[in-house]
Every structure is written in C-alpha cells, then in structure tokens.
Design a protein around this motif. Sequence first.
Motif, mmCIF file in Angstrom:
data_model
loop_
_atom_site.group_PDB
_atom_site.id
_atom_site.type_symbol
_atom_site.label_atom_id
_atom_site.label_comp_id
_atom_site.label_asym_id
_atom_site.label_seq_id
_atom_site.Cartn_x
_atom_site.Cartn_y
_atom_site.Cartn_z
ATOM 1 N N THR A 34 0.821 -1.211 0.000
ATOM 2 C CA THR A 34 0.000 0.000 0.000
ATOM 3 C C THR A 34 0.858 1.266 0.000
ATOM 4 O OG1 THR A 34 -1.756 -1.139 1.192
ATOM 5 C CG2 THR A 34 -1.819 1.249 1.223
ATOM 6 N N GLY A 35 1.845 1.311 0.857
ATOM 7 C CA GLY A 35 2.714 2.489 0.924
ATOM 8 C C GLY A 35 3.463 2.727 -0.380
ATOM 9 N N TRP A 36 3.961 1.649 -0.972
ATOM 10 C CA TRP A 36 4.680 1.784 -2.242
ATOM 11 C C TRP A 36 3.758 2.290 -3.340
ATOM 12 C CZ3 TRP A 36 9.712 1.678 -3.206
ATOM 13 C CH2 TRP A 36 10.548 1.142 -2.242
ATOM 14 N N ILE A 37 2.580 1.726 -3.440
ATOM 15 C CA ILE A 37 1.649 2.123 -4.497
ATOM 16 C C ILE A 37 1.251 3.585 -4.326
ATOM 17 C CG2 ILE A 37 -0.703 1.784 -5.363
ATOM 18 C CD1 ILE A 37 -0.302 -1.192 -4.964
ATOM 19 N N MET A 38 0.930 3.984 -3.101
ATOM 20 C CA MET A 38 0.547 5.381 -2.868
ATOM 21 C C MET A 38 1.683 6.326 -3.244
ATOM 22 S SD MET A 38 -1.557 5.098 0.695
ATOM 23 C CE MET A 38 -1.521 6.845 0.954
ATOM 24 N N GLY A 39 2.899 5.973 -2.882
ATOM 25 C CA GLY A 39 4.044 6.822 -3.196
ATOM 26 C C GLY A 39 4.300 6.939 -4.679
ATOM 27 N N ILE A 40 4.232 5.822 -5.390
ATOM 28 C CA ILE A 40 4.480 5.843 -6.837
ATOM 29 C C ILE A 40 3.399 6.622 -7.560
ATOM 30 C CG2 ILE A 40 4.572 4.375 -8.895
ATOM 31 C CD1 ILE A 40 5.984 2.265 -7.105
ATOM 32 N N ILE A 41 2.147 6.391 -7.196
ATOM 33 C CA ILE A 41 1.052 7.108 -7.850
ATOM 34 C C ILE A 41 1.137 8.605 -7.561
ATOM 35 C CG2 ILE A 41 -1.461 7.424 -7.905
ATOM 36 C CD1 ILE A 41 -1.743 4.424 -7.509
ATOM 37 N N ALA A 42 1.442 8.974 -6.334
ATOM 38 C CA ALA A 42 1.575 10.391 -5.995
ATOM 39 C C ALA A 42 2.747 11.023 -6.743
ATOM 40 C CB ALA A 42 1.750 10.566 -4.492
ATOM 41 N N LEU A 43 3.826 10.290 -6.924
ATOM 42 C CA LEU A 43 4.978 10.798 -7.671
ATOM 43 C C LEU A 43 4.614 11.044 -9.125
ATOM 44 C CD1 LEU A 43 8.072 11.396 -7.602
ATOM 45 C CD2 LEU A 43 8.367 9.039 -8.364
ATOM 46 N N VAL A 44 3.924 10.096 -9.747
ATOM 47 C CA VAL A 44 3.519 10.261 -11.147
ATOM 48 C C VAL A 44 2.514 11.405 -11.285
ATOM 49 C CG1 VAL A 44 2.326 9.125 -13.072
ATOM 50 C CG2 VAL A 44 4.033 7.882 -11.763
ATOM 51 N N ALA A 45 1.587 11.515 -10.346
ATOM 52 C CA ALA A 45 0.612 12.600 -10.390
ATOM 53 C C ALA A 45 1.299 13.955 -10.247
ATOM 54 C CB ALA A 45 -0.432 12.421 -9.292
ATOM 55 N N THR A 46 2.301 14.030 -9.391
ATOM 56 C CA THR A 46 3.047 15.274 -9.237
ATOM 57 C C THR A 46 3.800 15.613 -10.512
ATOM 58 O OG1 THR A 46 3.267 14.865 -6.877
ATOM 59 C CG2 THR A 46 4.791 16.449 -7.844
ATOM 60 N N LEU A 47 4.338 14.591 -11.177
ATOM 61 C CA LEU A 47 5.012 14.813 -12.458
ATOM 62 C C LEU A 47 4.041 15.382 -13.488
ATOM 63 C CD1 LEU A 47 7.611 14.397 -14.152
ATOM 64 C CD2 LEU A 47 6.695 12.154 -14.753
ATOM 65 N N PHE A 48 2.831 14.823 -13.568
ATOM 66 C CA PHE A 48 1.823 15.344 -14.481
ATOM 67 C C PHE A 48 1.432 16.774 -14.129
ATOM 68 C CE2 PHE A 48 1.149 11.054 -16.041
ATOM 69 C CZ PHE A 48 0.777 11.279 -17.366
#
Length: 99
Positions: A34-48
């Motif tokens: 869960t922590g990994w998925i949230m972090g990766i998705i938040a990172l990609v969203a921030t990139l967008f």
Amino acid sequence: MFTTLTVLSDLAAADAMQPLAAPKTIPQVIDGITGWIMGIIALVATLFLVIAGLRYMAAGGDPAQVEQAKGNFKSALIGYALAVLAPVILQVLQKIVGG
C-alpha cells in the motif's frame, strides 16, 4: 589491518547466527504494498502536475497547448484520487483474497 579483519569476521558470525525472518501474512504484504503504491502514484501525479503547469505557462495563448495542459491537470487530479483511494482498493482486494 588485524582489527578490521576481526570486526568483519565478528559481523559475519553475528549475521550468520540471526534466525530467518518468518513468512509474512497476506495482510502484512498488502500493507507493505500500500505504501509503495501510494508513493508511486503520488509521484507520477506530481510529475503530471508539473508538466501541466509548464505547458500552461509555455502555451502563449495557443488554444491547443492550453487544452493539452488542461488534460495534464485532469490526469494529475485522477492520479491524486487514486493515491488517496489506494488503501481502500487494497483493503477490498484483501477481503476478496481472504486475508
């Protein structure tokens, strides 16, 4: 030199004496993911979000570029929503799997 070898051999001996880790249960694995998925998705969203801001600033009034920037903003918002909902989705998955 002798003390370095002694310290290294002591560390190796101590490492060999530690018991193996017990296997993790499904809920523990899902909690870790869960922590990994949230972090990766938040990172990609921030990139967008950053790309959208840069495109919007560089658009110079060009309607096509502004629309692309708006699309990137929407993608960023969807990404942040997924990051927030990731724990809920994984809990539902955990219930389905039976953990």
